[in-house]
Scaffold this active site. Sequence first.
Site, PDB file in Angstrom:
ATOM      1  N   PRO A   1      65.094 -46.826   5.751  1.00 40.04           N
ATOM      2  CG  PRO A   1      63.920 -47.690   7.530  1.00 40.04           C
ATOM      3  CD  PRO A   1      65.133 -46.963   7.189  1.00 40.04           C
ATOM      4  CD  GLU A   2      64.268 -44.905  -0.394  1.00 37.10           C
ATOM      5  OE1 GLU A   2      63.478 -44.642  -1.295  1.00 37.10           O
ATOM      6  OE2 GLU A   2      65.467 -45.125  -0.588  1.00 37.10           O
TER       7      GLU A   2
ATOM      8  CG  HIS B   1      74.431 -50.203  17.972  1.00 41.47           C
ATOM      9  ND1 HIS B   1      75.096 -49.001  18.105  1.00 41.47           N
ATOM     10  CD2 HIS B   1      75.356 -51.100  17.566  1.00 41.47           C
ATOM     11  CE1 HIS B   1      76.367 -49.176  17.767  1.00 41.47           C
ATOM     12  NE2 HIS B   1      76.547 -50.438  17.450  1.00 41.47           N
TER      13      HIS B   1
ATOM     14  NE  ARG C   1      74.873 -43.064   9.665  1.00 32.42           N
ATOM     15  CZ  ARG C   1      74.934 -42.599   8.419  1.00 32.42           C
ATOM     16  NH1 ARG C   1      74.445 -43.334   7.435  1.00 32.42           N
ATOM     17  NH2 ARG C   1      75.461 -41.442   8.166  1.00 32.42           N
TER      18      ARG C   1
END
Length: 293
Positions: A2-3, A94, A118
């Site tokens: 996300p930006e 996750h 990640r």
Amino acid sequence: MPELPEVETIARDLATQLPGRTIVAVEKLDWERMVETHAPPAFQATLAGRTMQRVGRRAKWLLLTLDGGWTLALHLRMSGRVGIQCSNPSADRHTHLVLALDVLDEERGRFLSFRDPRKFGRVRLLEPGGLEALHTAYGPEPLSDHFHPADLSHILSRHRTRLKPLLLNQAVLAGMGNIYVDEALWLAGLHPLRLAAALTPDEGSRLHVAIRTVLTEAIQRGGSTLRDYRNGYGERGQNQNYFAVYRRTGQPCPRCSTPIERIRVAQRGTHLCPVCQPAPAPAPSVTPSATRP
DNA sequence: CATTACCTGCAA
DNA sequence: TTGCAGGTAATG
């Protein structure tokens, strides 16, 4: 991941659900490095019983204001996802952080979760002083009413670097990432390797408009979903359907139909139209030109 | 400024 | 198997 537009979208979604809700307990925390400010026992002890007051954003940080002056700050980095669930998501391998919320009724979700395959995402639990430090670490918000063309001109003129790395630098300007830098530079008709300080005033104001346009439209479309991003309701964004250049290598430029090119800038995949975004003059050679008659 | 590290999953 | 991915911090 996300930006600015994606984090803003999540913040707006959560703002309709979380204020007034109380964090009952830390239901799951299985990746301790995710929490940068506290060891798990202190994290749990500080959070439990706190009521969420507001949801906001600064740069790419999602900010949950708690009672007692605390702020829970979440950074999604590349693959983070935040959401509210009715059933306990802890079984998902996750999902590394789950906060149990107070029970209101059957409709309202009872779990606030942070999923991040990640494991780059980070969490900070900040006192007022820590929040101040977080704010001062970043450049201006490009969508602020106070971010004027002159502010961007000032930024451009005082940095001896190229446009793309400059715009990716959060300490200089907050919230732009790889997608929106490429899109804004295309909209402004500027090559990512142009030297920031060499832009004309007109080019600077074009870039100011382009940055704000690209970010505003992305928010209106609920952000861009490439793979992991979901809004606060678990839904995909739509802005990826409107990219002019990002990950459109070989496809026609929307403006001139020239195939989009992909180069490497600042170690990041970079997409551009070679016609609409003319390359800067090459670096001066060591020896004078030999092509003189 | 460039490189590496941090992590996992997926496509080529 | 390799390379790549929306981010950033820590190194030369």
